[in-house]
Write a protein that holds these residues in place. Structure first.
Motif, mmCIF file in Angstrom:
data_model
loop_
_atom_site.group_PDB
_atom_site.id
_atom_site.type_symbol
_atom_site.label_atom_id
_atom_site.label_comp_id
_atom_site.label_asym_id
_atom_site.label_seq_id
_atom_site.Cartn_x
_atom_site.Cartn_y
_atom_site.Cartn_z
ATOM 1 N N GLY A 180 31.448 13.906 -42.003
ATOM 2 C CA GLY A 180 30.821 13.100 -40.654
ATOM 3 C C GLY A 180 31.743 12.252 -40.539
ATOM 4 N N THR A 182 28.032 11.124 -45.680
ATOM 5 C CA THR A 182 27.478 12.753 -45.110
ATOM 6 C C THR A 182 27.251 13.373 -45.956
ATOM 7 O OG1 THR A 182 27.791 11.990 -43.074
ATOM 8 C CG2 THR A 182 27.378 14.416 -43.666
ATOM 9 N N GLN A 199 15.125 14.838 -40.134
ATOM 10 C CA GLN A 199 15.395 14.974 -38.432
ATOM 11 C C GLN A 199 16.562 16.267 -37.361
ATOM 12 O OE1 GLN A 199 14.690 11.840 -35.957
ATOM 13 N NE2 GLN A 199 13.307 11.119 -36.526
ATOM 14 N N CYS A 200 17.714 15.895 -37.794
ATOM 15 C CA CYS A 200 18.870 16.626 -37.397
ATOM 16 C C CYS A 200 19.405 17.927 -38.514
ATOM 17 C CB CYS A 200 20.412 16.179 -35.950
ATOM 18 S SG CYS A 200 21.053 15.179 -37.229
ATOM 19 N N TYR A 249 21.358 16.858 -40.541
ATOM 20 C CA TYR A 249 23.014 16.829 -41.131
ATOM 21 C C TYR A 249 23.813 15.785 -42.204
ATOM 22 C CZ TYR A 249 27.657 18.158 -39.900
ATOM 23 O OH TYR A 249 29.332 18.313 -39.696
ATOM 24 N N LEU A 269 24.489 7.142 -44.207
ATOM 25 C CA LEU A 269 24.556 6.275 -42.501
ATOM 26 C C LEU A 269 23.745 8.185 -41.939
ATOM 27 C CD1 LEU A 269 27.706 5.129 -40.938
ATOM 28 C CD2 LEU A 269 25.287 4.240 -41.787
ATOM 29 N N ARG A 308 21.259 8.368 -38.008
ATOM 30 C CA ARG A 308 21.524 8.128 -36.893
ATOM 31 C C ARG A 308 20.463 8.369 -35.766
ATOM 32 N NH1 ARG A 308 23.568 4.477 -34.632
ATOM 33 N NH2 ARG A 308 24.093 5.451 -33.040
ATOM 34 N N CYS A 309 19.654 9.489 -36.960
ATOM 35 C CA CYS A 309 18.132 9.840 -36.450
ATOM 36 C C CYS A 309 16.325 9.380 -37.008
ATOM 37 C CB CYS A 309 18.008 11.834 -36.424
ATOM 38 S SG CYS A 309 18.939 12.212 -36.191
ATOM 39 N N THR A 310 17.259 9.150 -37.872
ATOM 40 C CA THR A 310 15.795 8.528 -38.376
ATOM 41 C C THR A 310 15.101 7.004 -38.384
ATOM 42 O OG1 THR A 310 16.323 8.664 -40.830
ATOM 43 C CG2 THR A 310 15.610 10.961 -40.195
ATOM 44 N N GLY A 311 16.413 6.292 -38.532
ATOM 45 C CA GLY A 311 15.715 4.919 -38.889
ATOM 46 C C GLY A 311 15.470 4.418 -40.372
ATOM 47 N N THR A 337 28.151 4.163 -28.056
ATOM 48 C CA THR A 337 28.285 5.427 -28.330
ATOM 49 C C THR A 337 27.433 6.335 -29.105
ATOM 50 O OG1 THR A 337 29.702 7.185 -27.621
ATOM 51 C CG2 THR A 337 29.599 5.580 -29.986
ATOM 52 N N HIS A 338 26.823 7.336 -29.124
ATOM 53 C CA HIS A 338 26.110 8.415 -29.510
ATOM 54 C C HIS A 338 26.121 8.163 -31.501
ATOM 55 C CE1 HIS A 338 27.348 9.748 -25.430
ATOM 56 N NE2 HIS A 338 26.321 10.234 -25.405
ATOM 57 N N LEU A 339 27.209 8.504 -31.554
ATOM 58 C CA LEU A 339 27.599 7.960 -32.909
ATOM 59 C C LEU A 339 26.493 9.507 -33.698
ATOM 60 C CD1 LEU A 339 29.679 6.041 -34.288
ATOM 61 C CD2 LEU A 339 27.654 5.780 -35.949
ATOM 62 N N MET A 382 25.562 12.578 -36.330
ATOM 63 C CA MET A 382 26.662 12.150 -37.530
ATOM 64 C C MET A 382 27.708 14.002 -37.578
ATOM 65 S SD MET A 382 25.573 9.454 -39.011
ATOM 66 C CE MET A 382 27.044 10.124 -40.685
ATOM 67 N N ASN A 389 22.275 21.099 -33.669
ATOM 68 C CA ASN A 389 23.213 20.572 -33.463
ATOM 69 C C ASN A 389 22.955 18.982 -34.776
ATOM 70 O OD1 ASN A 389 23.287 19.477 -29.419
ATOM 71 N ND2 ASN A 389 23.321 20.957 -30.732
ATOM 72 N N GLY A 415 22.420 16.107 -34.627
ATOM 73 C CA GLY A 415 22.285 14.759 -33.525
ATOM 74 C C GLY A 415 23.367 15.253 -32.412
ATOM 75 N N PHE A 456 21.541 12.540 -29.077
ATOM 76 C CA PHE A 456 22.006 11.666 -28.010
ATOM 77 C C PHE A 456 21.774 11.466 -26.458
ATOM 78 C CE2 PHE A 456 19.695 10.751 -32.372
ATOM 79 C CZ PHE A 456 20.779 10.186 -32.961
ATOM 80 N N LYS A 479 23.155 8.085 -22.211
ATOM 81 C CA LYS A 479 23.013 7.737 -23.796
ATOM 82 C C LYS A 479 21.311 7.704 -24.308
ATOM 83 C CE LYS A 479 23.906 5.455 -27.872
ATOM 84 N NZ LYS A 479 24.053 3.921 -28.699
ATOM 85 N N ILE A 498 17.738 19.865 -31.444
ATOM 86 C CA ILE A 498 18.700 18.599 -31.800
ATOM 87 C C ILE A 498 18.982 17.776 -33.147
ATOM 88 C CG2 ILE A 498 19.814 18.492 -29.109
ATOM 89 C CD1 ILE A 498 18.191 16.083 -28.842
ATOM 90 N N GLN A 548 10.402 10.291 -34.323
ATOM 91 C CA GLN A 548 11.493 9.811 -32.859
ATOM 92 C C GLN A 548 10.870 8.287 -32.073
ATOM 93 O OE1 GLN A 548 13.556 11.938 -30.666
ATOM 94 N NE2 GLN A 548 12.817 12.300 -33.210
ATOM 95 N N GLY A 608 13.080 6.431 -34.868
ATOM 96 C CA GLY A 608 14.843 6.569 -34.167
ATOM 97 C C GLY A 608 15.102 5.751 -33.015
ATOM 98 N N TYR A 619 15.306 2.219 -35.345
ATOM 99 C CA TYR A 619 16.677 2.132 -35.334
ATOM 100 C C TYR A 619 18.635 1.175 -34.596
ATOM 101 C CZ TYR A 619 20.626 3.537 -37.700
ATOM 102 O OH TYR A 619 22.302 3.572 -38.028
ATOM 103 N N MET A 620 18.382 3.293 -33.544
ATOM 104 C CA MET A 620 19.623 3.375 -32.054
ATOM 105 C C MET A 620 19.222 2.089 -31.711
ATOM 106 S SD MET A 620 20.142 6.085 -30.391
ATOM 107 C CE MET A 620 21.225 6.602 -32.104
ATOM 108 N N GLU A 630 26.946 -2.744 -31.745
ATOM 109 C CA GLU A 630 27.513 -1.497 -31.591
ATOM 110 C C GLU A 630 28.598 -2.006 -30.219
ATOM 111 O OE1 GLU A 630 25.985 2.382 -31.469
ATOM 112 O OE2 GLU A 630 24.330 2.038 -32.276
ATOM 113 N N SER A 654 27.137 0.856 -37.998
ATOM 114 C CA SER A 654 26.151 0.757 -37.140
ATOM 115 C C SER A 654 25.018 1.331 -38.123
ATOM 116 C CB SER A 654 25.862 3.121 -36.910
ATOM 117 O OG SER A 654 24.340 3.568 -36.829
#
Lengths: 177, 820
Positions: free
Chosen positions: A51, A59, A110-111, A113, A145, A147-150, B200-202, B204, B253, B255, B257, B369, B492, B670, B673, B676-677, B685, B705
């Motif tokens: 990552g 990661t 989710q993704c 990764y 980390l 970034r998708c799931t919270g 930014t999207h960041l 993974m 993908n 991730g 976003f 984004k 994604i 979703q 997530g 979270y974002m 951020e 993050s």
């Protein structure tokens, strides 16, 4: 063995035996390559992801003698006597590990990764703490980390796997060091 | 927690036929691959003889390129090729037709640190990197324009030769109705200024691409992209190849976003290097490069003035935005319009004026984004309304509840609202959070804040003008009972592959396990425009339903003939076709498939979906329309430490109307997530740059993050209106839930310690500064103190739909206001 230096400055390769997921494999690697690079590029085990390659995101986590290690910061040559376990070695005989099963059921990937790194970290947690509370799971995964799931369903899935493993203690799914 | 909503007229919905697949909490079709590490992301791909490419990127934020000398690089052993901008036809590309301003490798000029100027293909990454460092580039540095103010200043260099002014990329000025009249009638007129920093999207997964050129003149590109169709078109243009000779495959993908929705230089470069070397070529961006590739959230300065009645009804709203676009267009024109479009789809707005401006600067380009240009104005509007509620002595949640837009009507700026579950969302959040007993009643240092929002379920218009479907699906049924679904959509992580399987399985009466999904391959799958704009569930779901229903009809006909009943008496469920009321008279799915194939020929059907045409006729009307809006309401409880300024989010309650939840597990994912974002953006951020062009914090830990330790428990409430346009009533869930969270945090901070942070992120430094000001008896606020003096043009005046339903610009008055 010292790396031979070549006219263009590139280091030579060193022969290295690694025990990965219970299998002994011999590879020729540049001495400065990380465990992450060797797993992915020499051994073709691409389940472990990168990552950041700076040790900041978790990661690339694999288990080395049962302990979560950031493979992007570990030299492959330093792991020659260790038992290395990656996500490819989490399941058993074509069956999913309870963590993998729980992640799939609860939508914790989710993704996907960050998933291998999180699974390995969680596996180590359950290896040392069979009944972690939610806070203990949070703390154990604080270095991974996503970034998708919270994290919500990840925490749920680790807790579910722990409950199932604890009530099914005879099943051969514990991750061996 | 999932609950069905009332229908439009308030009566309980008719009982749902009990569904076998849709509505169930099922694992994703790719869950097993993801948890075993078997999913192949772009960087996992290895081809025989593959070379590795590295891009050389500019260290100057703004400079002319005088000369590039690659001789030393070419001489390095193990280097296969070195290319510069001269190795491409002089053709520019870009996601939007109106701003094709990018080159695969810069030829004359670099416009931001990280702008690519050369590339090396070599035997391995280290050799490529080493060789790239030996490429000598002779630059003539120009003054870096690192702020909107500096870019607009007289005498500075133009970053681009095109645009609406000196370093102005786009100017928008629209008025619907007469806002001055509304302000005169109002009981309260208030104005506020806000700033939302870029971020930014960041994802993974770093961007990666592999290109292969075969001797028969065909190119294949695997890429971590959300938009293979647009990459396909861009590649054809940049390489001068027919599209039928180019195949783009979007790998899963890790991730997106919105950060993987542009066609990129690195994709063009590996393609060209593959052509030149005759080898497959791979490149993977480093994490630092991902920060510089960016295409993230625009920093936006905002000013809002509203005139309201004493019950909170908005009689006039005037909104101004200034976007710092960075060095290239990207989606920026759309982003600019988005900063003004959706203010009207949540609460009734009688008159509206929007002025927006995107400025070029020498920073990595901003793009889409999650939320695309709407989180910033939503933050401004919701905090502004929070202040208005306080001034009027009204409860902020109740005030919004009373002024929610009516369903099935057009807004003042000609946007068509269909289903709107916002009242229910507000009620559910108010109830779940204990809002009424907490608001303005928690002890000092603890607070609760509220906000609501709306978002699109896919843009109603495509990025390039055409009359083609936005999504196509082909379904094939095998005589063994297996079903294959082909669609250009890209998973994604949101589960779009799974949605296809669920929809088709539901229609055909089989299980998702029997459905194979093939996606995101421009050779094999029909076009889907891409995973952006939250369009995928609605649009691919409808196309899949369309195709599957055609095949279902053939199966039902064949079964009916065999079972000697009329087709209307056949039901399909759990892999069987049976006589309704007499389930013993049945055929297995594969039996019916063979009968149908014998009668009708090979069982393949295509389905497609095009959104309803609802856009008004004025220039800019194309941004904002959608098949359906989703709605969200949110309450956030925080703890603010007055000594350190640290804001800790204790709990989030969010209700989201995403229509029918095709799989509640995925929809919750979703929502969680998105929340979270949003928290990351709200609290920590920032894509911040130094005066000489470098990103201040291009690493994941420094950028920050939220980890598990900073992410609170999230209570998710699904409000399921059944939208007639969506497949089984579904709308979106991937972006909408992000929007209300950020202003809810800001409003909670005010509730906790009485200071307004009118800037995002809400950092401890800003909280402490505001608390200091409060202690000194000054205005307890941190936020923009001044705004750019750029003059907006006279607005295009468009009468509201109740005056002119077509939404045409009014005839010119005083020689102004006409469509340019």
């Amino acid at each position: 063995m010292d790396p031979e230096s070549r006219p263009d400055g590139a280091a030579g390769r060193t022969l290295l035996a690694l025990v990965v997921n219970g299998e002994r494999r011999e590879v020729a690697v540049p001495v400065h390559h990380t465990l992450l690079e060797v797993l992915r590029e020499e051994l073709g085990l691409t389940g472990t992801k990168h990552g950041c390659e700076l040790g900041e995101c978790g990661t690339c986590t694999v288990l080395v003698d049962g302990v979560p290690v950031l493979s992007c910061l570990a030299l492959a040559v330093a792991c020659r006597d260790a038992a290395i376990r990656t996500v490819e070695g989490l399941g058993c005989d074509g069956r999913l590990h309870p963590l993998q099963q729980a992640f799939a059921e609860l939508g914790a990937a989710q993704c996907g990764y960050c998933t291998p790194g999180i699974l390995m970290t969680a596996a180590a947690l359950l290896g040392r703490t069979p009944r972690p509370d939610r806070e203990a799971i949070r703390i154990a995964l604080a270095g991974n980390l996503c970034r998708c799931t919270g994290y919500a369903k990840i925490l749920d899935a680790v807790a579910l796997a722990a409950r199932r493993m604890a009530s099914d203690a005879g099943a051969p799914v514990a991750v061996e060091p | 927690m999932t609950e069905a909503c009332r229908t439009d007229d308030g009566s309980p919905p008719p009982p749902e036929p009990q569904r076998a697949v849709v509505g169930r909490r099922l694992p994703k079709v790719d869950a097993c691959a993801k948890v075993t590490g078997e999913t192949r992301y772009a960087d996992d791909l290895v081809l025989p003889r593959m070379a590795y490419a590295k891009l050389l990127r500019a260290q100057h934020p703004h400079a002319r390129i005088r000369r590039i000398d690659a001789a030393a690089a070419r001489a390095v052993r193990g280097v296969y090729a070195v290319i510069t901008g001269e190795d491409f036809p002089p053709v520019r590309f870009g996601i939007l037709p109106v701003s094709q301003d990018e080159e695969p490798l810069c030829r004359d000029k670099v416009r931001h640190v990280g702008d690519p100027v050369a590339a090396v293909a070599a035997v391995d990454e280290e050799t490529a990197e080493r060789a790239a460092r030996l490429i000598a580039v002779d630059y003539e540095p120009l003054e870096p324009l690192m702020s909107i103010e500096r870019a607009l200043a007289e005498g500075t260099e133009r970053i681009h030769e095109y645009g609406d002014g000196h370093n102005v990329h786009k100017l928008v000025s629209l008025e619907f109705g007469d806002v001055a009249e509304g302000f005169r009638e109002a009981d309260l007129v208030r104005e506020d200024a806000f700033f939302f920093e870029g971020n930014t999207h960041l994802p993974m997964e770093q961007h990666a691409a592999v290109a292969q050129w075969t001797a028969d003149g065909k190119l294949t590109l695997w890429s971590s992209t959300q938009t293979p169709h647009y990459v396909h078109r861009a590649l054809g243009k940049v390489l001068g190849l027919p599209l039928s000779r180019i195949r783009v495959i979007a790998t899963p993908n890790g991730g997106g976003f919105g950060g993987k929705s542009d066609p990129f230089s690195h994709e063009m470069v590996v393609a060209r290097l593959a052509q030149l070397t005759g080898r497959p070529v791979k490149t993977t961006l480093t994490r630092e490069e991902v920060f510089y590739t960016h295409r993230g959230r625009h920093p936006v300065l905002m000013w809002v003035r509203s005139g309201v009645r004493r019950d909170g009804e908005i009689l006039a709203l005037h909104f101004r935005t200034w976007l710092d676009g960075g060095a290239y267009g990207s989606y920026g024109v759309a982003s600019t319009f988005y900063t003004g479009a959706l203010q009207t789809v949540t609460y009734r707005v009688a008159r509206y004026k929007f002025e927006g401006c995107r400025v070029f600067t020498n920073k990595p380009p901003c793009g889409p984004k999650r939320g695309h240009g709407t989180p910033q104005p939503r933050f401004a509007l919701e905090v502004h309304l929070d202040r208005i509620a306080e001034q009027l002595g009204l409860d902020p949640a109740a005030m919004r509840r009373r002024t929610v837009v009516p369903q099935h009507q057009k807004t003042v700026n000609h946007l068509t609202v269909t289903t709107c579950g916002l009242p229910e969302c507000i009620d559910r959040v108010v109830e779940a959070s204990g809002w009424t007993r907490k608001f303005r009643r928690l002890p000092y240092g603890r607070g609760i804040g509220f906000a609501a929002s709306a978002y699109l379920s896919g843009a109603g218009l495509p990025i390039y003008r055409n009359d083609l479907p936005h999504s196509g699906v082909v379904v094939k049924i095998d005589r063994g009972g297996g079903v294959a679904v082909f669609c250009g959509s890209t998973d994604i992580g949101q589960g779009s592959d799974s949605v296809l399987a669920y929809v088709v399985a539901e229609v055909l009466g089989i299980q998702p396990e029997d459905v194979r999904v093939v996606t995101a391959d421009t050779d094999l799958t029909p076009v889907d425009l891409g995973s952006y704009s939250s369009r995928v569930t609605l649009m691919t779901g409808n196309a899949a339903k369309d195709a599957a229903e055609k095949l279902r009809a053939l199966l039902v006909d064949a079964a009916a003939r065999k079972l000697e009943v009329g087709p209307a008496e056949i039901s399909t469920r759990e892999g069987r076709l049976f006589v309704r009321g007499d389930p013993a008279r049945a055929l297995a799915f594969d039996e019916a498939a063979r009968l149908a194939e014998a009668a009708a020929g090979t069982l393949v059907a295509a389905g497609s979906y095009t959104p309803p045409r609802r856009a008004a006729r004025y220039k800019g009307a194309g941004v904002g329309p959608t098949p359906a809006y989703s709605y969200s309401a949110c309450a956030v409880e925080v703890r603010v430490d007055p000594e350190t300024g640290e804001v800790r989010v204790e709990r989030v309650w969010i209700a989201h109307d995403g229509g029918t939840a095709i799989n509640p597990l995925l929809v919750e994912g979703q929502v969680e997530g998105s929340v979270y974002m949003a928290l990351g953006e709200a609290l920590m951020e920032e894509s911040a740059f130094r005066p000489h062009g470098l990103h201040k914090i291009p690493s994941m830990l420094e950028y920050k993050s939220p980890t598990t330790l900073e992410t609170p428990e999230i209570t998710t409430i699904l409000v399921e209106t059944r939208d007639p346009e969506g497949p089984f009533g579904a709308k979106e869930a991937g972006q909408g839930p992000l929007l209300p969270v950020i202003p809810a945090v800001a409003n909670a901070v005010y509730d906790a310690v009485g200071v307004r942070i009118d800037e995002v992120p809400i950092t401890p430094e800003k909280v402490l500064l505001a608390l200091d000001r409060k202690a000194q008896g000054r205005v307890p606020r941190v936020g923009p103190e001044r705004l750019p003096t750029l003059a907006f043009p006279e607005p295009i005046r468009v009468p509201p739909p109740w005056v002119d339903p077509a939404g045409r610009a009014a005839a010119a008055v005083h020689g102004q206001g006409s469509v340019p």
